[in-house]
Design a protein around this motif. Structure first.
Motif, PDB file in Angstrom:
ATOM      1  N   ALA A  63      30.847  35.171  57.268  1.00  0.00           N
ATOM      2  CA  ALA A  63      31.417  35.005  55.933  1.00  0.00           C
ATOM      3  C   ALA A  63      32.694  34.169  55.988  1.00  0.00           C
ATOM      4  O   ALA A  63      32.898  33.274  55.155  1.00  0.00           O
ATOM      5  CB  ALA A  63      31.692  36.366  55.308  1.00  0.00           C
ATOM      6  N   VAL A  64      33.556  34.435  56.960  1.00  0.00           N
ATOM      7  CA  VAL A  64      34.800  33.652  57.099  1.00  0.00           C
ATOM      8  C   VAL A  64      34.463  32.192  57.388  1.00  0.00           C
ATOM      9  O   VAL A  64      35.079  31.265  56.834  1.00  0.00           O
ATOM     10  CB  VAL A  64      35.694  34.253  58.210  1.00  0.00           C
ATOM     11  N   GLY A  65      33.480  31.942  58.225  1.00  0.00           N
ATOM     12  CA  GLY A  65      33.085  30.566  58.524  1.00  0.00           C
ATOM     13  C   GLY A  65      32.526  29.850  57.308  1.00  0.00           C
ATOM     14  O   GLY A  65      32.857  28.681  57.063  1.00  0.00           O
ATOM     15  N   LEU A  66      31.711  30.527  56.517  1.00  0.00           N
ATOM     16  CA  LEU A  66      31.166  29.887  55.319  1.00  0.00           C
ATOM     17  C   LEU A  66      32.256  29.623  54.287  1.00  0.00           C
ATOM     18  O   LEU A  66      32.269  28.563  53.643  1.00  0.00           O
ATOM     19  CB  LEU A  66      30.072  30.780  54.712  1.00  0.00           C
ATOM     20  N   ILE A  67      33.176  30.569  54.132  1.00  0.00           N
ATOM     21  CA  ILE A  67      34.291  30.350  53.197  1.00  0.00           C
ATOM     22  C   ILE A  67      35.144  29.183  53.674  1.00  0.00           C
ATOM     23  O   ILE A  67      35.585  28.341  52.878  1.00  0.00           O
ATOM     24  CB  ILE A  67      35.126  31.639  53.042  1.00  0.00           C
ATOM     25  N   GLY A  68      35.378  29.102  54.972  1.00  0.00           N
ATOM     26  CA  GLY A  68      36.150  27.978  55.516  1.00  0.00           C
ATOM     27  C   GLY A  68      35.454  26.648  55.268  1.00  0.00           C
ATOM     28  O   GLY A  68      36.110  25.644  54.953  1.00  0.00           O
ATOM     29  N   MET A  69      34.143  26.595  55.385  1.00  0.00           N
ATOM     30  CA  MET A  69      33.416  25.350  55.127  1.00  0.00           C
ATOM     31  C   MET A  69      33.518  24.944  53.655  1.00  0.00           C
ATOM     32  O   MET A  69      33.690  23.766  53.327  1.00  0.00           O
ATOM     33  CB  MET A  69      31.942  25.516  55.516  1.00  0.00           C
ATOM     34  N   VAL A  70      33.458  25.922  52.747  1.00  0.00           N
ATOM     35  CA  VAL A  70      33.576  25.625  51.316  1.00  0.00           C
ATOM     36  C   VAL A  70      34.974  25.110  51.013  1.00  0.00           C
ATOM     37  O   VAL A  70      35.150  24.143  50.256  1.00  0.00           O
ATOM     38  CB  VAL A  70      33.241  26.874  50.478  1.00  0.00           C
ATOM     39  N   VAL A  71      35.996  25.719  51.594  1.00  0.00           N
ATOM     40  CA  VAL A  71      37.374  25.280  51.366  1.00  0.00           C
ATOM     41  C   VAL A  71      37.558  23.862  51.880  1.00  0.00           C
ATOM     42  O   VAL A  71      38.220  23.030  51.241  1.00  0.00           O
ATOM     43  CB  VAL A  71      38.363  26.267  52.029  1.00  0.00           C
ATOM     44  N   MET A  72      36.972  23.538  53.030  1.00  0.00           N
ATOM     45  CA  MET A  72      37.114  22.182  53.591  1.00  0.00           C
ATOM     46  C   MET A  72      36.404  21.135  52.707  1.00  0.00           C
ATOM     47  O   MET A  72      36.855  19.996  52.618  1.00  0.00           O
ATOM     48  CB  MET A  72      36.547  22.128  55.002  1.00  0.00           C
ATOM     49  N   LEU A  73      35.303  21.514  52.040  1.00  0.00           N
ATOM     50  CA  LEU A  73      34.608  20.581  51.151  1.00  0.00           C
ATOM     51  C   LEU A  73      35.418  20.339  49.883  1.00  0.00           C
ATOM     52  O   LEU A  73      35.387  19.228  49.318  1.00  0.00           O
ATOM     53  CB  LEU A  73      33.234  21.118  50.786  1.00  0.00           C
ATOM     54  N   ILE A  74      36.116  21.354  49.423  1.00  0.00           N
ATOM     55  CA  ILE A  74      36.887  21.224  48.183  1.00  0.00           C
ATOM     56  C   ILE A  74      38.135  20.382  48.421  1.00  0.00           C
ATOM     57  O   ILE A  74      38.533  19.574  47.575  1.00  0.00           O
ATOM     58  CB  ILE A  74      37.265  22.611  47.632  1.00  0.00           C
ATOM     59  N   VAL A  75      38.779  20.521  49.536  1.00  0.00           N
ATOM     60  CA  VAL A  75      40.046  19.821  49.810  1.00  0.00           C
ATOM     61  C   VAL A  75      39.830  18.385  50.156  1.00  0.00           C
ATOM     62  O   VAL A  75      39.027  17.714  50.375  1.00  0.00           O
ATOM     63  CB  VAL A  75      40.800  20.499  50.957  1.00  0.00           C
TER      64      VAL A  75
END
Length: 75
Positions: A63-75
């Motif tokens: 879950a932390v890895g998927l959230i991190g990937m979403v944050v990196m796509l948004i930024v």
């Protein structure tokens, strides 16, 4: 060649109406007991705490890895 069903008039043990007198047939069930194979041991009551904790840790890391990937796509 003989027929599989014998003639009722010549079959021993039959009463005139076609019934069978008591004691002419074997009992419905055998009287032997205690000769069955041993029963398997009981299964354990459930999961211990360690496998559940490990599964929860793996789920949290994914879950932390998927959230991190979403944050990196948004930024």
């Amino acid at each position: 060649m003989t027929t599989p069903d014998p003639e009722p008039g010549r079959t021993s043990g039959l009463e005139p109406g076609g019934g069978v007198p008591p004691g002419e047939t074997p009992p419905a069930e055998g009287g032997t007991f205690g000769i069955s194979p041993p029963e398997p041991p009981e299964l354990r009551k459930g999961w211990g705490p360690m496998p559940i904790v490990l599964i929860m840790i793996v789920v949290a890391l994914v879950a932390v890895g998927l959230i991190g990937m979403v944050v990196m796509l948004i930024v």
